[in-house]
Design an enzyme around this catalytic site. Structure first.
Site, PDB file in Angstrom:
ATOM      1  N   ASP A  59       0.058   1.010  -2.918  1.00 42.22           N
ATOM      2  CA  ASP A  59       1.021   2.012  -2.443  1.00 42.22           C
ATOM      3  C   ASP A  59       2.245   1.415  -1.784  1.00 42.22           C
ATOM      4  O   ASP A  59       3.274   2.060  -1.668  1.00 42.22           O
ATOM      5  CB  ASP A  59       0.342   2.998  -1.472  1.00 42.22           C
ATOM      6  CG  ASP A  59      -0.406   2.289  -0.349  1.00 42.22           C
ATOM      7  OD1 ASP A  59      -0.050   1.134  -0.029  1.00 42.22           O
ATOM      8  OD2 ASP A  59      -1.354   2.879   0.198  1.00 42.22           O
TER       9      ASP A  59
ATOM     10  N   ASP B 204       2.872  -4.346  -2.706  1.00 41.15           N
ATOM     11  CA  ASP B 204       1.857  -4.228  -3.760  1.00 41.15           C
ATOM     12  C   ASP B 204       2.486  -4.264  -5.151  1.00 41.15           C
ATOM     13  O   ASP B 204       1.771  -4.410  -6.145  1.00 41.15           O
ATOM     14  CB  ASP B 204       1.078  -2.913  -3.611  1.00 41.15           C
ATOM     15  CG  ASP B 204       0.174  -2.910  -2.396  1.00 41.15           C
ATOM     16  OD1 ASP B 204      -0.279  -3.999  -2.006  1.00 41.15           O
ATOM     17  OD2 ASP B 204      -0.074  -1.830  -1.842  1.00 41.15           O
TER      18      ASP B 204
ATOM     19  N   ASP C  15      -7.776  -0.024  -3.019  1.00 39.10           N
ATOM     20  CA  ASP C  15      -7.567   0.016  -1.574  1.00 39.10           C
ATOM     21  C   ASP C  15      -8.684   0.817  -0.927  1.00 39.10           C
ATOM     22  O   ASP C  15      -9.439   1.524  -1.600  1.00 39.10           O
ATOM     23  CB  ASP C  15      -6.233   0.709  -1.253  1.00 39.10           C
ATOM     24  CG  ASP C  15      -5.046  -0.181  -1.589  1.00 39.10           C
ATOM     25  OD1 ASP C  15      -5.211  -1.402  -1.526  1.00 39.10           O
ATOM     26  OD2 ASP C  15      -3.978   0.354  -1.917  1.00 39.10           O
TER      27      ASP C  15
END
Length: 1007
Positions: free
Chosen positions: A718, A722, A410
């Site tokens: 997170d 996901d 990310d």
């Protein structure tokens, strides 16, 4: 009688029925009535809410169906159907019925894994099953040949080594799982404010029921799915854990009253009506998809399985050859085996003796200590990783991370600090202000309009603490803009709001990417007009403008060329990794304001200015990315930001290198990747460096494509969405600060500080673990090859093995276990991060290991055979003393060889040994234990006490391993595996074809 009356009303009497039937009818009636009443009681919960059912409520919120909501009479109609007072909440007397009708607010989790679960999982290892079979055979044969009193020792020793390795493995895995469960329970201890019996009451989130009225405040987590009750308020909700969208969503009474479990209130407060709880919520539906246990083996487990299979095959081949040769020798009269009484073994006794020898040889070849050794090797880094902000949930995860070839990461909070800050301000076409204090260079009228647009058109709030200190609550973007306005334009938010009256506020949403406000100044203007302020994504707001203000406050017309110029300014900001926000203003005559339909003017606006907001990269992140690239690991950034910002951040972090910037397919958007055909995705996935505007489903798609290409994939995440990607990846890395419980449950490692540098630390330790396992395998194979070869030669030539089974077990168990501890405690070195990652198809035993193994094994074989055949005459010793000398020299040789195993490539094997106190301590313990075995456990180990001179001879001969190791490491070796020179592509294709045809034939025969 009453029963008779009831009888005649329900079941009309008939004269032809006999008197016996008449007597039974009251009993039947009583039973029927009882069952009817019981059924009514059991379904009283659902029948009590006849206006609405569970399924309808679930679909209403999940689909955000406003039309269905209107059919039910709006939010108030739903409350009425649920028999809830929006003011007083529900009553305690109805909680049981609500729980029966709609369920409780609990989630189905996989059953807690107990110690026996992990013990059974450890036992299923292939090598352990083989050890079990060998142990059972040794126990049975030993008791048959030597009797129950003496024959149990060998077999039981094997089974004890198996039991010990299983227990150690299970203890550590159970402890890791228990630690994570404990952490999850602490984080799940949430309470909410609910209206019960007309009073505001704090209850556990798990006690929330359908119909509850819950009070929500800024920072609260929404406990269940439901509807927003307040008519004159709104909430800003962060739904990123569900949708993956970073932009906050406005929740209001009329246009979007839908709230979802697991989301967070960013700004605002109000009440909600709970409509779904537990597994019926959107969160529960997602969790139900994650409760499947993955049985996929790690790359190391696959390699060790192949290694064990190869060793077992060689061991069985040696056994078969030994049995055949001994039987031929027996029938030809050339081979004799003497039993423990000094008699020649014959018939069945001879066969049993042969089988026992075969088991001894197989035990010599079998690495029964390998599972325990690998477990100990995996356990060692746990404490060090925890100290460096990485919590390992599964023992194998650390080693798998060491084999990672690709890391998908990310951006926000991982590569960047998630601390937005305004770093640039554009006014007009030409003026760029980067100083904090810009009031002096800009017209006061423009400053006042900017203050007004920022203070009124925001969802954030400012709390003054002491003196000049203040605290801003809101989204990172809003906090950055307010902080900039306070510091650069001396904004006093309270004063501005007091001078203005808000007529309508259109909240930010992810589709329009802007927010607007219609307001009136309380101090009467000369022209008596209303004011419109818009703020949002620069490209969206720019399309609504026809004019702009310069630094002097002069309004200028914006033609096509000037608009293109502004677009270039916006793209330039994005290319500098800035998030660009625009402000626009317009005056509207009061009679033209469409307050009734809640519409705000969206065209003909005047552009006030542009701000560039930067989320700075974390310190050290560029170095961490560079370390990964030097280690041959490809880093890909997956983000929801626009393509320009994503490209700029990736360049700043070093993910997008200069040679990649102009390469086709290096930077793409999630939609483009999604629309590829499966073949195109597989072909192009390796070229992608940055994927912008991506969703969690795009993450999952990328992980699947990379795994299809043979990559070992690590991914960070997170949000709840996901979780599927985290579970699918070889290594799921969840962020400990921002991560949801669903994401943590699906992960293998939790990064406690959300920092990419910690991901690289795990990579380094993982490579260290893999390297330590290779060191141990090199050490162990040297022992096993030596034992197997000289046992085979000794048996074939002399009919007996040089070592007893107990001595072999001492070598395999004590030496391997202590050897594993000694070689597992080496910390990872910098050199490991300069090597390319080990791919799935790469051999586990590399050429360097073979170079170190074979000469050492050859020396040991020659040494032991010389002792066996000539030892008695050389040392003038009897059989027992000679065997003791052979055994003692062989063990000491392994002790010295552990130093060689520390450094597979370096010649100086003593480098840094004084810093590894565990290694030095284990070497000392091994020597002490060997002295005890030789000098004090003579009966058990079949040894004889040695003199100091004899000890000196053993040590001198064994220490020759050091010069041999030094000479061997001077020899160069090719990188290409030895066997690859023999195995061509055609042979591989032919073998695959033979295998496929064999499977077809077997299937046909079975059919």
């Amino acid at each position: 009688m009453r029963a008779g009356v009831l009888q005649t009303n329900i079941v009309p009497s008939r004269r032809e029925l006999g008197s016996q039937i008449q007597k039974w009818r009251p009993a039947f009636v009583a039973i029927y009535c009882s069952r009817a009443l019981l059924s009514l009681y059991q379904h009283s919960g659902e029948r009590g809410f006849s206006g609405i059912d569970r399924t309808r409520l679930v679909q209403l919120v999940r689909e955000k169906n406003l039309d269905e909501l209107q059919k039910l009479g709006g939010v108030d109609g739903v409350a009425l159907a649920l028999k809830t007072s929006t003011e007083h909440g529900i009553y305690s007397s109805s909680t049981d019925g609500r729980c029966k009708a709609f369920g409780s607010n609990t989630y189905k989790k996989p059953p807690t894994k107990g110690f026996l679960y992990f013990a059974w999982e450890a036992f299923q290892d292939r090598s352990r099953i083989i050890v079990l079979v060998c142990g059972a055979l040794a126990l049975g044969l030993g008791m048959i040949v030597y009797g129950a009193q003496d024959g149990w020792q060998d077999g039981l020793s094997i089974l004890f080594s198996l039991f010990l390795s299983i227990i150690v493995d299970a203890i550590f895995n159970y402890e890791l799982n228990r630690r994570f469960d404990k952490m999850s329970k602490v984080s799940n201890s949430l309470y909410v404010d609910a209206m019960r019996d007309g009073r505001r009451k704090e209850i556990s989130v798990f006690e929330t029921l359908v119909g509850d009225v819950i009070h929500l405040n800024t920072g609260d987590q929404v406990p269940a799915d439901g509807l927003f009750l307040e008519e004159n308020c709104f909430l800003q909700v962060d739904e990123s854990s569900i949708t993956g969208e970073s932009d906050h969503i406005e929740v209001n009474h009329d246009q979007n009253p839908f709230l979802f479990s697991g989301t967070n209130v960013v700004v605002g407060n109000g009440r909600m009506l709970v409509t779904s709880v537990g597994m019926n919520t959107n969160w529960g539906r997602m969790l139900s998809k994650l409760n499947r246990e993955s049985r996929e083996k790690t790359p190391l487990q696959n390699r060790l399985d192949r290694l064990t299979s190869s060793i077992c095959t060689i061991g069985m081949a040696a056994d078969a050859l030994v049995v055949a040769l001994l039987l031929i020798g027996y029938f030809t009269g050339k081979t004799q085996i003497i039993d423990e009484n000094g008699n020649q073994a014959r018939g069945l006794d001879f066969v049993l003796q042969i089988l026992e020898i075969a088991v001894t040889i197989f035990v010599a070849a079998l690495p029964e200590g390998l599972p325990l050794a690998v477990t100990l090797t995996l356990v060692y880094p746990l404490k060090g990783l925890m100290a460096q902000k990485a919590m390992v949930r599964k023992l194998s995860a650390c080693e798998t991370m060491g084999s990672a070839t690709t890391i998908c990461t990310d951006k926000t909070g991982t590569l960047t600090m998630n601390q937005m800050k305004v770093t640039k301000f554009w006014l007009g076409k030409d003026m760029s202000v980067e100083e904090v204090d810009c009031c002096d260079s800009i017209a006061p009228a423009v400053i006042e309009l900017l203050r007004e647009g920022i203070a009124v058109n925001t969802t954030a709030s400012i709390n003054r603490t002491t003196g000049s200190e203040y605290e801003i609550k809101g989204s990172p973007t809003e906090k950055a803009i307010l902080s900039w306005a306070i510091e650069s334009m001396n904004l006093n938010m309270e004063e501005v709001k007091m001078r203005c009256s808000v007529l309508h506020h259109e909240m930010f949403n992810s589709e329009k990417k802007r927010s607007g406000v219609l307001m009136k100044r309380k101090i009467a203007d000369d022209d008596g007009t209303d004011h419109v302020h818009w703020k949002g994504a620069a490209e969206k707001v720019l399309s609504m403008c026809c004019c702009y203000r310069d630094a002097y406050g002069v309004i200028k017309v914006m033609d096509y060329n000037q608009k293109v110029q502004f677009q270039k300014i916006i793209e330039g900001m994005a290319a500098s990794s800035l998030r660009c926000i625009a402000f626009a203003h317009s005056q509207v005559p009061a009679e033209d304001s469409d307050i009734e339909h809640k519409m705000i003017k969206e065209d003909g606006l005047v552009l006030l200015g542009l701000v560039g907001i930067k989320d700075p990269c974390r310190p050290g992140v560029k170095k961490a990315v560079e370390d990964c690239q030097n280690a041959g690991v490809n880093v890909k950034m997956i983000t929801g930001d626009n393509i320009f910002t994503a490209k700029a951040i990736a360049t700043e972090c070093g993910i997008l290198r200069p040679e990649d910037e102009n390469r086709e397919g290096a930077v793409i958007e999630g939609e483009e990747f999604r629309n590829y055909t499966p073949e195109e995705r597989t072909e192009k996935v390796e070229k992608i460096c940055v994927m912008a505007r991506s969703s969690p489903s795009d993450k999952l798609l990328m992980v699947e494509c990379l795994k299809e290409k043979g990559h070992v994939v690590a991914i960070t995440g997170d949000g709840t969405n996901d979780a599927p990607a985290l579970k699918e990846a070889d290594i799921g890395l969840c962020m400990g600060i921002q991560g949801t419980e669903a994401a943590k449950e699906s992960s293998d490692i939790i990064i406690l500080d959300d920092n990419f540098s910690s991901v690289v630390t795990v990579l380094k330790w993982g490579r260290g673990v893999y390297n330590n396992v290779q060191k141990f395998i090199q050490f162990q194979l040297t022992v096993n090859i030596s034992l197997l070869v000289f046992s085979f030669i000794a048996v074939v030539s002399g009919g007996c093995t040089p070592f007893t089974t107990v001595q072999v077990l001492w070598l395999n168990l004590i030496m391997e276990t202590l050897g594993a501890l000694a070689l597992a405690t080496g910390d990872p070195t910098k050199e490991l991060m300069n090597k390319i990652p080990v791919e799935r198809t790469d051999p586990f035993i590399i050429n360097i290991m073979w170079r170190n193994i074979l000469p050492q094994a050859a020396y040991q074989i020659c040494l032991v055979l010389a002792f066996v055949f000539k030892g008695e005459s050389i040392f003038h010793a009897d059989n027992v003393l000679n065997t003791t000398l052979v055994f003692n020299t062989f063990v000491l040789y392994q002790v010295f060889n552990e130093f060689n195993a520390r450094k597979m490539e370096k010649k100086n094997v003593f480098e840094g040994v004084h810093r590894n106190k565990i290694f030095v301590g284990i070497i000392a313990i091994t020597i002490v234990l060997q002295v005890v075995v030789v000098e004090f456990l003579n009966n058990f180990a079949s040894t004889e006490r040695l003199s100091l001179q004899q000890w000196g001879i053993c040590i001198g001969i064994a220490s020759m391993t050091w010069p041999i190791g030094w000479v061997v490491k001077c020899l160069p070796v090719p990188e290409k595996p030895f066997l690859s020179h023999l195995i061509t592509e055609k042979i591989v294709t032919l073998m695959k074809r033979i295998r496929i045809e064999s499977i077809k034939c077997l299937a046909f025969v079975k059919h």
